[in-house]
Design an enzyme around this catalytic site. Structure first.
Site, PDB file in Angstrom:
ATOM      1  N   GLY A 191      92.090  48.864   0.080  1.00 16.42           N
ATOM      2  CA  GLY A 191      92.445  48.258   1.379  1.00 16.42           C
ATOM      3  C   GLY A 191      91.409  47.225   1.795  1.00 16.42           C
ATOM      4  O   GLY A 191      91.742  46.187   2.379  1.00 16.42           O
ATOM      5  N   ASP A 192      90.141  47.503   1.476  1.00 10.25           N
ATOM      6  CA  ASP A 192      89.072  46.546   1.820  1.00 10.25           C
ATOM      7  C   ASP A 192      89.208  45.280   0.973  1.00 10.25           C
ATOM      8  O   ASP A 192      88.970  44.167   1.460  1.00 10.25           O
ATOM      9  CB  ASP A 192      87.695  47.175   1.573  1.00 10.25           C
ATOM     10  CG  ASP A 192      87.488  48.409   2.426  1.00 10.25           C
ATOM     11  OD1 ASP A 192      88.078  48.464   3.529  1.00 10.25           O
ATOM     12  OD2 ASP A 192      86.756  49.317   2.000  1.00 10.25           O
TER      13      ASP A 192
HETATM   14  O1  RIB Z   1      87.396  51.905   2.501  1.00  8.36           O
HETATM   15  C1  RIB Z   1      86.524  52.580   1.629  1.00  8.36           C
HETATM   16  C2  RIB Z   1      85.214  52.815   2.317  1.00  8.36           C
HETATM   17  O2  RIB Z   1      85.444  53.694   3.397  1.00  8.36           O
HETATM   18  C3  RIB Z   1      84.165  53.499   1.482  1.00  8.36           C
HETATM   19  O3  RIB Z   1      83.353  52.600   0.754  1.00  8.36           O
HETATM   20  C4  RIB Z   1      83.398  54.324   2.501  1.00  8.36           C
HETATM   21  O4  RIB Z   1      82.083  53.940   2.679  1.00  8.36           O
HETATM   22  C5  RIB Z   1      84.207  54.236   3.790  1.00  8.36           C
HETATM   23  O5  RIB Z   1      83.661  53.323   4.650  1.00  8.36           O
END
Ligand code: RIB
Length: 301
Positions: A242-243
């Site tokens: 998602g990031d």
């Molecule tokens: O979206 C994944 C992230 O969620 C991980 O890297 C963890 O640190 C949390 O922030």
């Protein structure tokens, strides 16, 4: 190339891989343990930078070993850490992550991320306003998000909000962000009880993009609800997918791509990112995304 400011969390990820997820009160034996750089803000910044984006991160680390490791890693990925706040009174944030069959469960202990407060943001505001696109996520205090959205809206900035972890968001805040990127569980928390998914999508055309893992990304293009499919991959670890989507989408938007094309591009980057362990390890470069696109078009020809 437009500048992107990422305001969010930085965590050290403590990752255990297991074949069986423990039930409440149960102990199971895991197969692997690793420590990785993580945190939604840091992950999103790295995702954009790997693609060639001009990225600066805003957030807080502890002045400790984990914090120093995160800062080093960001610099290696060419993310500017100039405005990062370093605090000696709190430890760096930490995430306990369980990976079972490539899927994750995460507990975040915010630590220093809790100090990404209004005072710090005020002192960094000139630098934040240097960016054209500002990407926000929610492992920092909610009042900080509310304050930032207000300021950025006043300055006509493009605001991308990844509401993770989700809390109820007021309509006024949603109306001021340019793009809202929840996953389907987060969308349920934000709108569930008041709006169905279709009704929420239709209320926010070309703004609400609901990411659904392997099922793709759904949005309302003004005429119909569309789903951009995910790419087919062999997932190893979906942490940070998602990031990667949020970082790649912001990069594509900052580069002038229309929403649908930006979603397509970000879906490729997110798909490629899950083929390695750790949130950041699998995040692709622009060349890798282009290579994937070429392979698909060659296969189709
Ligand atoms: O979206 C994944 C992230 O969620 C991980 O890297 C963890 O640190 C949390 O922030």
């Amino acid at each position: 190339m437009n500048k992107i400011a990422v305001v969010g969390s930085l965590n050290i990820d403590l990752v255990a891989v297991t074949d069986v997820s423990p039930k409440m009160g149960e102990t199971v034996i895991g197969k692997d343990f690793s420590m990785y750089p993580g945190g939604k803000g840091a992950n999103q910044a790295v995702a954009g930078a790997r693609l060639g984006g001009d990225i600066e991160i805003f957030g807080t680390i502890g002045d400790d070993q984990h914090g120093h490791m995160l800062e080093r890693q960001l610099k290696n990925d060419r993310v500017s850490t100039f405005s990062l706040q370093k605090r000696s009174d709190v430890p760096t944030g930490c995430a306990l992550i369980e990976i079972c069959n490539a899927h994750n469960r995460i507990i975040v202990v915010p630590g220093a991320n809790g100090k990404t407060d209004e005072a710090y943001l005020k002192s960094s505001m000139n630098a934040i306003l240097n960016a054209d696109v500002i990407l926000l996520s929610m492992e920092i205090p909610l009042p900080s998000i509310e304050y930032l959205v207000e300021e950025l809206y006043e300055h006509n900035k493009t605001i991308v909000l990844n509401p993770a972890p989700a809390v109820h968001l007021c309509e006024e805040l949603i109306s001021k962000v340019t793009y809202l990127l929840p996953n389907e569980y987060e969308a349920e928390i934000i709108f569930g009880g008041t709006l169905s998914e279709d009704a929420a999508l239709k209320r926010y055309p070309n703004k609400l993009l609901i990411t659904k893992g392997e099922k793709g990304v759904t949005f309302f293009n003004g005429e119909e609800i569309e789903t951009i499919p995910s790419i087919i991959v062999n997932p190893v670890d979906t942490t940070g997918a998602g990031d990667t989507f949020a970082g790649a989408f912001s990069y594509a938007i900052s580069d002038g791509l229309p929403v649908k094309e930006a979603i397509r591009f970000a879906a490729i980057a997110a798909g490629l990112s899950v083929e390695k362990k750790g949130a950041q390890s699998g995040m692709p470069t622009l060349a890798e995304c282009n290579e994937y696109r070429k392979k698909v078009s060659d296969d189709e020809a």
